[in-house]
Design a protein around this motif. Sequence first.
Motif, PDB file in Angstrom:
ATOM      1  N   THR A 203      71.405 -50.981  29.767  1.00 11.54           N
ATOM      2  CA  THR A 203      72.465 -51.828  29.216  1.00 11.54           C
ATOM      3  C   THR A 203      71.928 -52.738  28.111  1.00 11.54           C
ATOM      4  N   GLN A 204      70.784 -53.364  28.366  1.00 10.62           N
ATOM      5  CA  GLN A 204      70.208 -54.277  27.377  1.00 10.62           C
ATOM      6  C   GLN A 204      69.738 -53.534  26.122  1.00 10.62           C
ATOM      7  N   ALA A 205      69.243 -52.332  26.303  1.00  4.58           N
ATOM      8  CA  ALA A 205      68.820 -51.542  25.142  1.00  4.58           C
ATOM      9  C   ALA A 205      70.029 -51.164  24.283  1.00  4.58           C
ATOM     10  N   LYS A 206      71.132 -50.831  24.914  1.00  5.02           N
ATOM     11  CA  LYS A 206      72.354 -50.519  24.161  1.00  5.02           C
ATOM     12  C   LYS A 206      72.868 -51.748  23.431  1.00  5.02           C
ATOM     13  N   LEU A 207      72.771 -52.910  24.065  1.00  3.33           N
ATOM     14  CA  LEU A 207      73.224 -54.151  23.434  1.00  3.33           C
ATOM     15  C   LEU A 207      72.350 -54.519  22.234  1.00  3.33           C
ATOM     16  N   ALA A 208      71.116 -54.010  22.217  1.00  2.83           N
ATOM     17  CA  ALA A 208      70.226 -54.315  21.090  1.00  2.83           C
ATOM     18  C   ALA A 208      70.633 -53.572  19.825  1.00  2.83           C
ATOM     19  N   GLU A 209      71.402 -52.491  19.970  1.00  2.00           N
ATOM     20  CA  GLU A 209      71.883 -51.754  18.798  1.00  2.00           C
ATOM     21  C   GLU A 209      72.953 -52.591  18.099  1.00  2.00           C
ATOM     22  N   PRO A 210      72.902 -52.711  16.764  1.00  2.00           N
ATOM     23  CA  PRO A 210      73.859 -53.566  16.048  1.00  2.00           C
ATOM     24  C   PRO A 210      75.321 -53.239  16.346  1.00  2.00           C
ATOM     25  N   ASP A 211      75.652 -51.961  16.501  1.00  2.00           N
ATOM     26  CA  ASP A 211      77.042 -51.573  16.777  1.00  2.00           C
ATOM     27  C   ASP A 211      77.237 -51.107  18.211  1.00  2.00           C
ATOM     28  N   ARG A 212      76.233 -51.333  19.063  1.00  4.64           N
ATOM     29  CA  ARG A 212      76.270 -50.963  20.486  1.00  4.64           C
ATOM     30  C   ARG A 212      76.350 -49.453  20.690  1.00  4.64           C
ATOM     31  N   LYS A 213      75.992 -48.676  19.672  1.00  8.69           N
ATOM     32  CA  LYS A 213      76.020 -47.221  19.769  1.00  8.69           C
ATOM     33  C   LYS A 213      74.584 -46.697  19.691  1.00  8.69           C
ATOM     34  N   PRO A 214      74.109 -46.034  20.745  1.00 11.36           N
ATOM     35  CA  PRO A 214      72.722 -45.565  20.757  1.00 11.36           C
ATOM     36  C   PRO A 214      72.412 -44.628  19.589  1.00 11.36           C
ATOM     37  N   LYS A 215      71.344 -44.941  18.873  1.00 10.28           N
ATOM     38  CA  LYS A 215      70.925 -44.099  17.741  1.00 10.28           C
ATOM     39  C   LYS A 215      70.032 -42.951  18.202  1.00 10.28           C
ATOM     40  N   ASP A 216      69.666 -42.977  19.476  1.00 10.11           N
ATOM     41  CA  ASP A 216      68.832 -41.935  20.058  1.00 10.11           C
ATOM     42  C   ASP A 216      69.156 -41.857  21.543  1.00 10.11           C
ATOM     43  N   ASP A 217      68.735 -40.769  22.173  1.00 11.58           N
ATOM     44  CA  ASP A 217      68.899 -40.674  23.622  1.00 11.58           C
ATOM     45  C   ASP A 217      68.053 -41.746  24.296  1.00 11.58           C
ATOM     46  N   MET A 218      68.599 -42.342  25.353  1.00 17.15           N
ATOM     47  CA  MET A 218      67.906 -43.412  26.065  1.00 17.15           C
ATOM     48  C   MET A 218      67.726 -43.037  27.534  1.00 17.15           C
ATOM     49  N   SER A 219      66.522 -43.271  28.047  1.00 20.68           N
ATOM     50  CA  SER A 219      66.242 -43.049  29.465  1.00 20.68           C
ATOM     51  C   SER A 219      65.342 -44.160  29.977  1.00 20.68           C
ATOM     52  N   ALA A 220      65.671 -44.670  31.154  1.00 22.37           N
ATOM     53  CA  ALA A 220      64.838 -45.666  31.822  1.00 22.37           C
ATOM     54  C   ALA A 220      64.634 -45.229  33.258  1.00 22.37           C
ATOM     55  N   CYS A 221      63.380 -45.027  33.636  1.00 19.51           N
ATOM     56  CA  CYS A 221      63.038 -44.588  34.994  1.00 19.51           C
ATOM     57  C   CYS A 221      62.204 -45.672  35.665  1.00 19.51           C
ATOM     58  N   VAL A 222      62.562 -46.019  36.897  1.00 19.43           N
ATOM     59  CA  VAL A 222      61.874 -47.091  37.622  1.00 19.43           C
ATOM     60  C   VAL A 222      61.401 -46.586  38.982  1.00 19.43           C
ATOM     61  N   LEU A 223      60.154 -46.861  39.308  1.00 20.37           N
ATOM     62  CA  LEU A 223      59.617 -46.637  40.648  1.00 20.37           C
ATOM     63  C   LEU A 223      59.302 -47.998  41.247  1.00 20.37           C
ATOM     64  N   TYR A 224      59.751 -48.219  42.473  1.00 16.89           N
ATOM     65  CA  TYR A 224      59.550 -49.496  43.166  1.00 16.89           C
ATOM     66  C   TYR A 224      58.908 -49.185  44.514  1.00 16.89           C
ATOM     67  N   PHE A 225      57.721 -49.724  44.734  1.00 17.68           N
ATOM     68  CA  PHE A 225      56.974 -49.460  45.955  1.00 17.68           C
ATOM     69  C   PHE A 225      57.255 -50.595  46.954  1.00 17.68           C
ATOM     70  N   ARG A 226      57.866 -50.260  48.061  1.00 23.80           N
ATOM     71  CA  ARG A 226      58.244 -51.311  49.012  1.00 23.80           C
ATOM     72  C   ARG A 226      58.390 -50.735  50.409  1.00 23.80           C
ATOM     73  N   ASP A 227      58.597 -51.632  51.355  1.00 23.32           N
ATOM     74  CA  ASP A 227      58.896 -51.203  52.715  1.00 23.32           C
ATOM     75  C   ASP A 227      60.268 -50.543  52.718  1.00 23.32           C
ATOM     76  N   PRO A 228      60.438 -49.464  53.472  1.00 22.20           N
ATOM     77  CA  PRO A 228      61.720 -48.753  53.442  1.00 22.20           C
ATOM     78  C   PRO A 228      62.858 -49.537  54.088  1.00 22.20           C
ATOM     79  N   ARG A 229      64.047 -49.399  53.498  1.00 20.11           N
ATOM     80  CA  ARG A 229      65.260 -49.956  54.097  1.00 20.11           C
ATOM     81  C   ARG A 229      65.882 -48.859  54.954  1.00 20.11           C
ATOM     82  N   LYS A 230      65.939 -49.089  56.246  1.00 18.60           N
ATOM     83  CA  LYS A 230      66.380 -48.054  57.173  1.00 18.60           C
ATOM     84  C   LYS A 230      67.827 -48.258  57.595  1.00 18.60           C
ATOM     85  N   ALA A 231      68.498 -47.141  57.850  1.00 17.84           N
ATOM     86  CA  ALA A 231      69.890 -47.190  58.310  1.00 17.84           C
ATOM     87  C   ALA A 231      70.112 -46.086  59.328  1.00 17.84           C
ATOM     88  N   LEU A 232      71.030 -46.346  60.248  1.00 17.70           N
ATOM     89  CA  LEU A 232      71.398 -45.372  61.272  1.00 17.70           C
ATOM     90  C   LEU A 232      72.905 -45.178  61.242  1.00 17.70           C
TER      91      LEU A 232
END
Length: 386
Positions: A203-232
Motif C-alpha cells: 500500500t505504501q509503495a503504491k502511495l509513493a507513485e505520483p498518480d498512485r498507479k504502479p509503474k512496475d509489478d510490485m511484490s512484498a514477501c514477509v517471513l515472521y519467525f514466532r511461536d505458533p498460534r494454535k486453534a482447534l
Amino acid sequence: MFIDIDCRQEKKYNQNAYGDYFISRRYPAEGRLIAVLSDGLGSGIKANILSCMTAVMLLRFIEDDIKIKEAAEIIMNSLPVCRVRNISYSTFSAIDANEEGLVKIVEEGNPEFVWIRGMDVLKPEYTVIDSVTFKNRHMKVYKIDPKIGDRLIFCSDGITQSGLGGGILKLGLRRDGLIEIIKSKLRDDISVSSYELAKYILTQAKLAEPDRKPKDDMSACVLYFRDPRKALVFTGPPYRQETDGEYAAIFKNFKGKRAICGGTTANILSRELGIPVKTGRLISIDALPACSYMEGVDLVTEGILTLTRVLEYLESGIPDSDNAAAKLANFLLESDVIDFMIGAKLNQAHYDPTLPVEIEIRKNVVKKIAVILEKKYFKKANLQYM
C-alpha cells in the motif's frame, strides 16, 4: 518456531498479468519451508512466463534436495540475458528455511532482503558466486539463523523503485525507504502478521507513485519467525457416544483458540463440560444461522452450511460480512496451526433432499478446507477423526 509467511502483489498499471511470480510450499514432516520470488523482465504475459518458469524450476530443484546454491546457479546460467538491455530475463530470491532456525537464501538481481530484529536491521554476511556464462550476473548466498520475533522481508524492484522520477522521491523509495515503512508499521504493532505487514508495504509503495498507479509489478514477501498460534475446531458428534467425555476433555484442555461448528456438537460439549449454550439472534445473515455463545469458547457456529460457505470464501475471498462463515474463515486465517476434530457419526439432516446439492458430507468439506489452508494460506492443518 513457526514461520509465518505471506506475499502481497500488484500488477503494473494497465496490465492483465503479474510480471512477478511467488511460490511457496511447506513440508510439515520435515519442518521445512521453500519459497521463491521471481521478477520477470518487463511486464505482462512475457514477464509472467519468465518469472513463473524461474520460480517453479528453482522450487523443484530445491525440493529434490539439490543444494540451494547449486540450484540457483543452474537457473542463473540457463536463463538468457536481454541483448538490448543487457540484463537478466528474470531475477529471483530463493529461501530454504526450517523450523529449527536455519535459513539459506540466494539472491540474483532482486533488491537485497531486509532482516529485522525488534527495530534493528541486521546485516548478514554473504558470499558471491559469479555466473560462468554471463560476466555481469552474480549471486549472493546467505546462511543465517533467525531468532523468535525476527522478520525477513523480500521484494521486487517495483517496491524499491516506486515513485522514481516524480514527486518527492526522485530516486524512488529505495531500500532505506522500505526499511522506514517496515519500522513505522512495527512501531504501531510489534506482533503484526506477515499478511498485514506485506499488505502495508504494498500500500505504501503504491502511495509513493505520483498518480498512485504502479509503474512496475510490485511484490512484498514477509517471513515472521514466532511461536505458533494454535486453534482447534471441533465439528460433528463422535462415532461412539461413550467417547463424548473423552473428546470434551481434549477440547477443554487445548492450549489455544477454540471453535465449535455444529449445534449437536455444541450440545454435546455443553452437556459434558457443564457450560450452557446461549443462542444468538434468530435472524440469519446471508442465509446462514447466527453464531451461538459458550463461556470460554472463541466461536460457536452452525455446522455443514457454515463450513461449506467457509470453503467458498477461502477459495474466492472473504467478504466484508458479519456472518458466521466470515467469522470462522477469519478465525482460521488468524491461526498458524489448526487442529480439526471431526466426528464420524452421520447426521441424517445432511441427506435431506431439500438441502442444496452442493452440500457435502462434513469430513469431505473439512478435508478441502485443510488443503486450501495449507496450499493457499501456508497454514498447518491436522485432521483427527472421532
